[in-house]
Design a protein around this motif. Structure first.
Motif, short mmCIF file in Angstrom:
data_model
loop_
_atom_site.label_atom_id
_atom_site.label_comp_id
_atom_site.label_asym_id
_atom_site.label_seq_id
_atom_site.Cartn_x
_atom_site.Cartn_y
_atom_site.Cartn_z
N ARG A 111 -14.13 10.47 11.77
CA ARG A 111 -12.72 10.79 11.96
C ARG A 111 -11.86 10.09 10.91
O ARG A 111 -12.26 9.09 10.33
N LYS A 112 -10.68 10.61 10.70
CA LYS A 112 -9.80 10.10 9.65
C LYS A 112 -9.42 8.64 9.87
O LYS A 112 -9.08 7.94 8.93
N HIS A 114 -11.30 6.23 10.51
CA HIS A 114 -12.32 5.34 9.97
C HIS A 114 -12.35 5.49 8.44
O HIS A 114 -13.20 6.16 7.88
N LYS A 257 -21.98 7.23 11.55
CA LYS A 257 -20.79 7.69 10.85
C LYS A 257 -19.85 6.54 10.49
O LYS A 257 -19.16 6.60 9.48
N THR A 258 -19.80 5.52 11.33
CA THR A 258 -18.85 4.43 11.11
C THR A 258 -19.58 3.18 10.59
O THR A 258 -20.73 2.92 10.94
#
Length: 275
Positions: A111-112, A114, A257-258
């Motif tokens: 997501r934006k 992060h 993802k993060t």
């Protein structure tokens, strides 16, 4: 005990370090949750594919993210290091290096919110890099996560300043090693000056271009830095440390993802190396 699960000795080591359960309805047993989390990262599988014997995958992921974001894994690692240091079992002849980790396509698309995902594009595609310093026995003391195209020498100060081993009794945490071993990637005037300013001895070989420039300048080039070949041979412990970390398939290849989740996974694996 099944394959990839915590042994009884590892659980007895970790159990006192876990945070206490908050009040409310009874939650899933911590050992079951940790076994599920460890199984997921050791096998590199997706959260949804974790066996049902560990409970709901959503529960495992929620507990993992909570512990990752509130610093639980980092506090557990520091507590384990403090325990070893109090027993005189930490080797303060440290080695520093980095390793590149290939990021799977599932690691993209966060997501934006992060923004700092510690992902960079290089020849191998999307990659991350783990900058790590370990003790004389090859156990991680601290590490920094960056994009894969980040130069090693730019993160030297950051990874060294991340060393923070608390005292079991009174006193400030130990942050200064006795000696530092590094390869030619850390051979720079700035790094040597940083170490001298803090009174930390080091063994870092000169690069070939630095030797040529020093010789070309003659007496103005100064003396070569002291280099102990026999001591430098002990730097291989950091390579063995990376090899042990990458036995975890979820660390050898990044699927998260993060940066927070991947950082927590590396911290958990490092913690078990101290067990």
């Amino acid at each position: 005990m099944r394959r990839h699960e915590l042994s009884d000795a590892e659980w007895e080591f970790l159990r006192p370090l876990l945070p206490g359960a908050s009040r409310g309805r009874k939650r899933l047993d911590d050992r079951t949750v940790l076994n599920g989390i460890v199984w997921k990262f050791r096998t590199g599988t997706a959260w949804r594919d974790v066996p049902e014997r560990y409970g709901s995958w959503h529960t495992l992921h929620t507990r993992f993210r909570r512990w990752a974001l509130d610093g639980t894994f980092e506090r557990m690692l520091q507590a384990a290091q403090a325990r070893s240091d109090a027993a005189g079992e930490v080797g303060w002849l440290v080695s520093v290096d980095s390793t590149v980790v290939r990021a799977h396509q599932h690691a993209a698309g966060a997501r934006k919110g992060h923004r700092d995902r510690a992902l960079g594009r290089s020849r191998g595609g999307l990659t991350s890099k783990i900058h790590l310093v370990c003790d004389a026995f090859g156990r991680p003391l601290a590490f920094v996560l960056t994009s894969g195209n980040t130069n090693d020498c730019t993160q030297f100060a950051a990874v060294m300043e991340a060393i923070r081993v608390p005292r079991v009794g009174p006193g400030r945490p130990r942050t200064r090693p006795a000696h530092v071993l590094g390869d030619k990637g850390y051979s720079s005037r700035a790094i040597r000056a940083w170490l001298r300013h803090r009174g930390i001895s080091h063994t870092i070989p000169e690069r070939a271009d630095q030797i040529r420039n020093r010789l070309r300048r003659g007496s103005r080039g100064g003396r070569p830095p002291i280099f102990d070949k026999q001591l430098y041979k002990q730097r291989n412990v950091v390579e063995r440390c990376f090899n042990r970390l990458k036995q975890w398939r979820g660390i050898a290849t990044r699927y998260d993802k993060t940066a927070e989740s991947y950082h927590a996974a590396v911290t958990l694996a490092s913690l078990l190396m101290w067990a």
